[in-house]
Design a protein around this motif. Structure first.
Motif, PDB file in Angstrom:
ATOM      1  N   CYS A 423       0.797  -1.297   0.121  1.00  0.00           N
ATOM      2  CA  CYS A 423      -0.105  -0.007   0.125  1.00  0.00           C
ATOM      3  C   CYS A 423       0.862   1.222   0.003  1.00  0.00           C
ATOM      4  N   CYS A 426       0.029   3.531   3.614  1.00  0.00           N
ATOM      5  CA  CYS A 426       0.408   2.944   4.928  1.00  0.00           C
ATOM      6  C   CYS A 426       1.420   1.928   4.960  1.00  0.00           C
ATOM      7  N   CYS A 445      -5.827  -0.198   5.691  1.00  0.00           N
ATOM      8  CA  CYS A 445      -6.267   1.344   5.717  1.00  0.00           C
ATOM      9  C   CYS A 445      -7.438   1.782   4.719  1.00  0.00           C
TER      10      CYS A 445
HETATM   11 ZN   LIG Z   1      -2.813   1.214   3.468  1.00  0.00          ZN
END
Ligand SMILES: [Zn+2]
Length: 464
Positions: A423, A426, A445
């Motif tokens: 990701c 995050c 997230c």
């Molecule tokens: Zn994330």
């Protein structure tokens, strides 16, 4: 930075002159082929004699060592108390005998190493310093400079094959083929100029031979870039290095022109700004900046690439089918040459395509004042996620690299692991993050983003 361009050439002149001059080139190429192989043989002979004698010396050394040990043993034996008189005299006799032997071997060793250093000197004289003379007696060059081109080349190749394990038997001697490209000096032999009456680019070579560069009529990416490059050659902005020429399988004369292109200074970049390049399925490339991820773009469409590739595949299939049905002779040769031509076209298409993609990537980086371009390092297993074959990807990397360098942008290679699973917000890594080919949604997230865009961000930031 050194780079090579392939130019198709034709000789200028009437039929008679052209025929004669093509013959000169072919003959010179033949002489070069003989000379190169001769040089290789000479260098190798020298090397073998040298290592043979070293081998003999090693063997003598080992024999002397083993006699040393025997003598030592016998002497220890002798020191023992209470030995019979007959045993003592026998041991003394043995020692004397062995010492005698050892002296002989030592003499032999000295002779051998002297012989080797003598032969070494003689060989050097004969084969290295006078390789010229030896080879010159066997070949007949028109251009005197050819000899030094040939000896330089052979020495370089010989050194390389030694370095690459020839001495260990992992590789054999370089064997030059009959069609090995004819080496040519750069600036001194290749004089580029414009034709006064047309846009044509001409080259004055040696032996009074004058070439015209065939740039083709198609105004594709390749020929425009080539024309641009040659313009700089004529204007002396690019330096011509030693190059080579050869006949391709369609009997076209090709010049492999090696140029030294000065690196442009890029003083204009924004410090540490990096362009990440992701190679994907839907688009050949997706690019994005590291510090402003809204600045992004896809480069090219895969659909056109796939369509074109299908067409090549169909045509190949048809030709191969037809080839099965013809028995031999002219018909077969015709089909074979059509197949060869198809391969050429396919290669040209892929190359032109790579030129286009690489040019657009570098232009994007330049426009946004990047200091770096980040690419994924090509691993041994390659990528399963891109549209280009590994070979083609390798070519694309090279093109991006030299085009970037010309603009003063540095290309860096990053570890491709997890770039599509991580990701970009995050940092959470999970295979399931990438839900479909196009959609990325972080399981942690819940960040949602186009999957190619996400990968491009990760690549752009990999070294931040
Ligand atoms: Zn994330």
């Amino acid at each position: 930075m050194k780079t090579t361009r392939k130019l198709k050439l034709t000789i200028i002149g009437d039929e008679e002159t052209r025929k004669e001059q093509y013959k000169i080139i072919r003959e010179e190429q033949y002489q070069q082929y003989k000379a190169l192989n001769l040089c290789m043989t000479l260098l190798n002979t020298h090397n073998i004699l040298n290592s043979y004698n070293t081998g003999a010396e090693n063997k003598l050394n080992a024999q002397i060592d083993s006699i040393d040990k025997k003598i030592e043993q016998a002497k220890k034996e002798l020191e023992k108390k209470g030995l019979k008189e007959s045993k003592v005299s026998k041991l003394k006799e043995t020692i004397e005998f062995l010492e005698n032997d050892r002296e002989k071997l030592k003499d032999e060793y000295l002779n051998s190493s002297k012989f080797r250093s003598d032969i070494d000197e003689k060989m050097k004289e004969m084969y290295i310093k006078d390789m010229y003379t030896v080879v010159q007696n066997q070949v007949n060059f028109r251009a005197r400079d050819m000899m030094s081109l040939v000896t330089q080349r052979a020495r370089k190749d010989f050194k390389n094959s030694l370095k690459n394990g020839m001495a260990k038997g992992e590789r054999s001697l370089t064997n030059y083929k009959r069609d090995f490209p004819l080496m040519t000096r750069g600036e001194r032999w290749l004089k580029f100029e414009y034709d006064k009456d047309s846009d044509d680019i001409l080259i004055n070579w040696i032996h009074g031979i004058k070439f015209k560069v065939l740039l083709g009529y198609k105004k594709n990416e390749n020929s425009i870039e080539l024309r641009h490059t040659l313009h700089k050659v004529i204007n002396k902005e690019y330096k011509i290095c030693d190059s080579s020429m050869q006949f391709d399988r369609n009997n076209n004369l090709i010049l492999n022109l090696t140029l030294d292109i000065p690196d442009k200074q890029n003083n204009n970049y924004i410090e540490k700004r990096t362009l990440g390049v992701d190679l994907g399925i839907k688009y050949p490339a997706y690019v994005c900046l590291n510090d402003d991820t809204y600045i992004r773009s896809h480069i090219g469409e895969s659909l056109e690439l796939l369509k074109q590739r299908e067409q090549f595949k169909d045509r190949r299939k048809r030709l191969q089918q037809q080839l099965k049905n013809v028995k031999g002779g002219k018909g077969r040769n015709k089909k074979l040459s059509a197949l060869n031509k198809l391969s050429d076209n396919e290669r040209n298409f892929a190359r032109t395509y790579n030129h286009m993609i690489s040019k657009r990537i570098v232009e994007f980086a330049k426009k946004h004042r990047c200091e770096f371009i980040n690419l994924e390092k090509l691993t041994k297993d390659g990528f399963d996620n891109n549209i280009l074959s590994n070979w083609s990807y390798y070519e694309l990397q090279n093109m991006i690299e030299y085009k970037a360098k010309r603009e003063g942008i540095e290309v860096r290679y990053i570890d491709p692991a997890y770039t599509s699973q991580k990701c970009s917000r995050c940092g959470y890594i999970d295979k399931e993050n990438r839900q479909t080919q196009e959609k990325f949604k972080c399981l942690k997230c819940e960040f949602e983003i186009n999957a190619d865009h996400n990968a491009a961000i990760n690549i752009a930031r990999a070294l931040d």
